[in-house]
Design an enzyme around this catalytic site. Structure first.
Site, short mmCIF file in Angstrom:
data_model
loop_
_atom_site.label_atom_id
_atom_site.label_comp_id
_atom_site.label_asym_id
_atom_site.label_seq_id
_atom_site.Cartn_x
_atom_site.Cartn_y
_atom_site.Cartn_z
N ASN A 9 0.86 -1.19 0.00
CA ASN A 9 0.00 0.00 0.00
C ASN A 9 0.89 1.23 0.00
O ASN A 9 1.48 1.57 1.02
CB ASN A 9 -0.89 -0.04 1.26
CG ASN A 9 -1.73 1.21 1.41
OD1 ASN A 9 -1.80 2.05 0.50
ND2 ASN A 9 -2.38 1.35 2.57
N LYS A 11 0.06 4.20 -0.21
CA LYS A 11 -0.62 5.37 0.40
C LYS A 11 -0.42 6.58 -0.52
O LYS A 11 -0.38 6.42 -1.73
CB LYS A 11 -0.11 5.59 1.82
CG LYS A 11 -0.22 4.30 2.67
CD LYS A 11 -0.02 4.50 4.13
CE LYS A 11 -0.15 3.14 4.84
NZ LYS A 11 -0.04 3.25 6.29
N HIS A 95 -9.54 0.72 5.46
CA HIS A 95 -8.21 0.98 6.05
C HIS A 95 -8.38 1.95 7.22
O HIS A 95 -9.19 2.87 7.17
CB HIS A 95 -7.28 1.57 4.98
CG HIS A 95 -5.85 1.60 5.44
ND1 HIS A 95 -5.38 2.55 6.32
CD2 HIS A 95 -4.81 0.78 5.18
CE1 HIS A 95 -4.10 2.31 6.57
NE2 HIS A 95 -3.73 1.23 5.90
N GLU A 97 -6.78 4.40 8.17
CA GLU A 97 -6.62 5.83 7.83
C GLU A 97 -7.91 6.37 7.22
O GLU A 97 -8.27 7.53 7.45
CB GLU A 97 -5.40 6.02 6.91
CG GLU A 97 -4.11 5.80 7.69
CD GLU A 97 -2.93 5.29 6.89
OE1 GLU A 97 -2.93 5.38 5.64
OE2 GLU A 97 -1.98 4.78 7.53
N GLU A 167 -4.61 -4.96 10.86
CA GLU A 167 -3.61 -3.90 11.01
C GLU A 167 -3.86 -3.16 12.32
O GLU A 167 -4.70 -2.25 12.36
CB GLU A 167 -3.69 -2.91 9.85
CG GLU A 167 -3.42 -3.52 8.49
CD GLU A 167 -2.96 -2.46 7.49
OE1 GLU A 167 -1.85 -2.59 6.99
OE2 GLU A 167 -3.71 -1.49 7.24
N GLY A 173 2.93 2.57 10.64
CA GLY A 173 3.82 3.71 10.44
C GLY A 173 4.58 4.14 11.68
O GLY A 173 5.18 5.20 11.71
N SER A 212 4.00 -1.84 10.10
CA SER A 212 5.46 -1.79 10.20
C SER A 212 6.15 -3.10 9.84
O SER A 212 7.16 -3.45 10.44
CB SER A 212 5.89 -1.32 11.60
OG SER A 212 5.41 -0.02 11.85
#
Ligand code: 13P
Length: 250
Positions: A9, A11, A95, A97, A167, A173, A212
């Site tokens: 991904n 992003k 996701h 985010e 996740e 991140g 990560s």
């Protein structure tokens, strides 16, 4: 045992130049990845470039988000039919985010999941708890609740054509990775939850870990019984590190 999936991904990280370099590196190295289906998720403007460059490879293409509606007055949105024209075979839905920054709730996630399947594209349903929820002992209930919301809308059998990505929000991140045992515990709980409503789909469901993931953490994560690959952010932006994660798949 079916192949693992190692998905990158990107992003909102790309330029024509970085995408050209990354795709070139992936093309050169992909044959060395024997035990994983590689998938890349470029930002929309780079889909055409990605499709052209990857045309004669076995690397699949996905998109990071999609509109559940077919077409019409949805300023700024991209439809599944459009994505399909560019060879897209996976869509990320839910996701963290998107959930946190764009207020996508379980109902909208379920709509996107179903619309994606209706176009014969595979949704990758992302689930995960925040650090606060983990500290309160809510990890399993949060994650299975996010899965259940899709089961309620789409039915358990719909998971025959879906992938789940666990996740943990606190691992995305941040450089913090769930330990293999922590991840395995949640993956097992997800499979067990689906088993209660759709036993036929549960065993074959691919459950990816994300947060990560690096070439050095991938091997031990992928060795867990219920981890079927990875959803990789930062380490998917360089061909070498992404391919190394692909090679960690056994
Ligand atoms: P990182 O690998 O950068 O933590 O991102 C994980 C992720 O969110 C992939 O979707």
């Amino acid at each position: 045992m079916a192949k693992m999936i190692v998905a990158g991904n990107w992003k909102m990280n790309a330029s024509k130049e970085t995408v050209a370099a990354l795709l070139k590196g992936l093309k050169q190295g992909a044959l060395a990845v024997k035990n994983a289906q590689l998938v890349v998720f470029p930002p929309f403007p780079y889909l055409a470039q990605t499709q052209i460059e990857l045309a004669d490879t076995r690397i699949a293409i996905g998109v990071q988000n999609i509109c559940a509606a077919d077409n019409g007055a949805y300023t700024g949105e991209v439809s599944l039919a459009m994505a399909k024209e560019f060879g897209v075979s996976y869509v990320l839905v839910g996701h963290s985010e998107r959930r946190a920054l764009y207020a996508e709730g379980d109902a909208q996630v379920a709509l996107k999941f179903m619309a994606t399947q209706a176009m014969q594209i595979t949704p990758i349903l992302c689930v995960g708890e925040t650090l606060e929820q983990r500290e309160q002992g809510l990890t399993i209930s949060v994650v299975t609740g996010q899965i259940q919301a899709v089961i309620d809308a789409a039915g358990g059998a719909s998971f025959a054509n879906a992938v789940v990505a666990y996740e943990p929000v606190w691992a995305i991140g941040t450089g913090l990775t769930a330990s293999p045992a922590q991840a395995q515990e949640v993956h097992q709980a997800i499979r067990a939850h689906l088993e209660r409503v759709a036993p036929e789909q549960a065993a074959g469901l691919k459950i990816l870990y994300g947060g990560s993931v690096t070439a050095s953490s991938a091997q031990e994560l992928f060795a867990q019984a219920d981890i079927d690959g990875g959803l990789v952010g930062g380490a998917s932006l360089q061909a070498d590190s992404f391919l190394a994660i692909g090679q960690a798949a056994k």
